[in-house]
Design a protein around this motif. Structure first.
Motif, PDB file in Angstrom:
ATOM      1  N   ARG A  35       1.757  12.539 -10.838  1.00  0.00           N
ATOM      2  CA  ARG A  35       1.162  12.541 -12.165  1.00  0.00           C
ATOM      3  C   ARG A  35       1.288  11.182 -12.843  1.00  0.00           C
ATOM      4  NH1 ARG A  35      -1.904  16.712 -11.608  1.00  0.00           N
ATOM      5  NH2 ARG A  35      -0.788  18.616 -11.206  1.00  0.00           N
ATOM      6  N   THR A  36       2.120  10.331 -12.301  1.00  0.00           N
ATOM      7  CA  THR A  36       2.294   9.012 -12.903  1.00  0.00           C
ATOM      8  C   THR A  36       1.212   8.077 -12.375  1.00  0.00           C
ATOM      9  OG1 THR A  36       3.777   8.315 -11.139  1.00  0.00           O
ATOM     10  CG2 THR A  36       4.782   9.322 -13.082  1.00  0.00           C
ATOM     11  N   PRO A  37       0.739   7.192 -13.207  1.00  0.00           N
ATOM     12  CA  PRO A  37      -0.275   6.243 -12.717  1.00  0.00           C
ATOM     13  C   PRO A  37       0.350   5.286 -11.715  1.00  0.00           C
ATOM     14  CG  PRO A  37       0.364   5.698 -14.953  1.00  0.00           C
ATOM     15  CD  PRO A  37       1.053   6.998 -14.610  1.00  0.00           C
ATOM     16  N   ARG A  38      -0.397   5.011 -10.678  1.00  0.00           N
ATOM     17  CA  ARG A  38       0.104   4.094  -9.644  1.00  0.00           C
ATOM     18  C   ARG A  38      -0.055   2.658 -10.102  1.00  0.00           C
ATOM     19  NH1 ARG A  38      -1.642   6.306  -3.751  1.00  0.00           N
ATOM     20  NH2 ARG A  38      -0.710   8.346  -3.985  1.00  0.00           N
ATOM     21  N   ALA A  39       0.893   1.891  -9.691  1.00  0.00           N
ATOM     22  CA  ALA A  39       0.806   0.458  -9.992  1.00  0.00           C
ATOM     23  C   ALA A  39      -0.248  -0.161  -9.088  1.00  0.00           C
ATOM     24  CB  ALA A  39       2.153  -0.205  -9.773  1.00  0.00           C
ATOM     25  N   HIS A  40      -1.120  -0.899  -9.661  1.00  0.00           N
ATOM     26  CA  HIS A  40      -2.148  -1.564  -8.870  1.00  0.00           C
ATOM     27  C   HIS A  40      -1.530  -2.729  -8.124  1.00  0.00           C
ATOM     28  CE1 HIS A  40      -5.418   0.745 -10.506  1.00  0.00           C
ATOM     29  NE2 HIS A  40      -4.924   0.558 -11.722  1.00  0.00           N
ATOM     30  N   ALA A  41      -2.105  -2.982  -6.977  1.00  0.00           N
ATOM     31  CA  ALA A  41      -1.605  -4.090  -6.173  1.00  0.00           C
ATOM     32  C   ALA A  41      -1.862  -5.404  -6.904  1.00  0.00           C
ATOM     33  CB  ALA A  41      -2.279  -4.105  -4.807  1.00  0.00           C
ATOM     34  N   ARG A  42      -0.810  -6.120  -7.097  1.00  0.00           N
ATOM     35  CA  ARG A  42      -0.951  -7.416  -7.766  1.00  0.00           C
ATOM     36  C   ARG A  42      -1.347  -8.467  -6.739  1.00  0.00           C
ATOM     37  NH1 ARG A  42       4.779  -7.847 -10.013  1.00  0.00           N
ATOM     38  NH2 ARG A  42       5.095  -6.181  -8.555  1.00  0.00           N
ATOM     39  N   PRO A  43      -2.192  -9.379  -7.119  1.00  0.00           N
ATOM     40  CA  PRO A  43      -2.543 -10.445  -6.167  1.00  0.00           C
ATOM     41  C   PRO A  43      -1.316 -11.305  -5.880  1.00  0.00           C
ATOM     42  CG  PRO A  43      -3.497 -10.895  -8.325  1.00  0.00           C
ATOM     43  CD  PRO A  43      -2.880  -9.531  -8.389  1.00  0.00           C
ATOM     44  N   ARG A  44      -1.215 -11.718  -4.631  1.00  0.00           N
ATOM     45  CA  ARG A  44      -0.066 -12.519  -4.235  1.00  0.00           C
ATOM     46  C   ARG A  44      -0.191 -13.915  -4.821  1.00  0.00           C
ATOM     47  NH1 ARG A  44       1.686 -11.716   1.815  1.00  0.00           N
ATOM     48  NH2 ARG A  44       3.471 -12.662   0.867  1.00  0.00           N
ATOM     49  N   ARG A  45       0.915 -14.387  -5.313  1.00  0.00           N
ATOM     50  CA  ARG A  45       0.926 -15.753  -5.833  1.00  0.00           C
ATOM     51  C   ARG A  45       1.008 -16.731  -4.680  1.00  0.00           C
ATOM     52  NH1 ARG A  45       5.924 -15.673  -8.715  1.00  0.00           N
ATOM     53  NH2 ARG A  45       5.779 -17.909  -8.568  1.00  0.00           N
TER      54      ARG A  45
END
Length: 135
Positions: free
Chosen positions: A11-21
């Motif tokens: 039920r929790t929103p998933r963290a979106h994949a952050r672009p790699r630095r």
């Protein structure tokens, strides 16, 4: 008749994949390799005489090409399967060494053979290294 109960979803929103630095090493290593490769290509073509504009241009273009290919391979290497990653490193090394050997005015067979031999060695070592780190 028994049926399987459906598992409740998150039920929790998933963290979106952050672009790699991009780290400093991600662009500095291909740049350094390209500069060294370009200088060496120009040095081989110089053959003891004075430097010319054509030799400098050859060094700049070949160094920039190798740096761009190394940077591109570094960007996509994590998405490649293990064997294909080893093949990519072997092919890049084989083409780079074959080109340098071809600048020495030797036969095409010698430059291709030496490039393939060095590329095969890099392929084997890279595959072994990646496989031993994975398991």
């Amino acid at each position: 008749m028994a049926t399987h109960a459906a598992m409740p979803g998150r039920r929790t929103p998933r963290a979106h994949a952050r672009p790699r630095r991009r780290t400093t090493l991600a662009w500095a290593l291909p740049l350094v390799l390209g500069v060294i490769y370009g200088f060496y290509a120009a040095f081989i073509r110089r053959d003891g005489g004075p430097s010319t504009g054509g030799q400098v241009l050859l060094g700049l273009v070949s160094g920039a090409a190798l740096a761009a290919l190394c940077f591109a391979l570094g960007r996509i290497q994590r998405s490649l399967p293990l064997a294909l990653r080893a093949v990519a490193y072997g092919a890049l090394t084989a083409s780079a060494i074959g080109f340098l050997v071809s600048l020495t005015d030797t036969s095409v067979l010698r430059s291709a053979g030496l490039g393939l031999a060095v590329g095969a060695g890099v392929l084997v070592v890279t595959f072994y290294t990646l496989y031993s780190r994975e398991t």
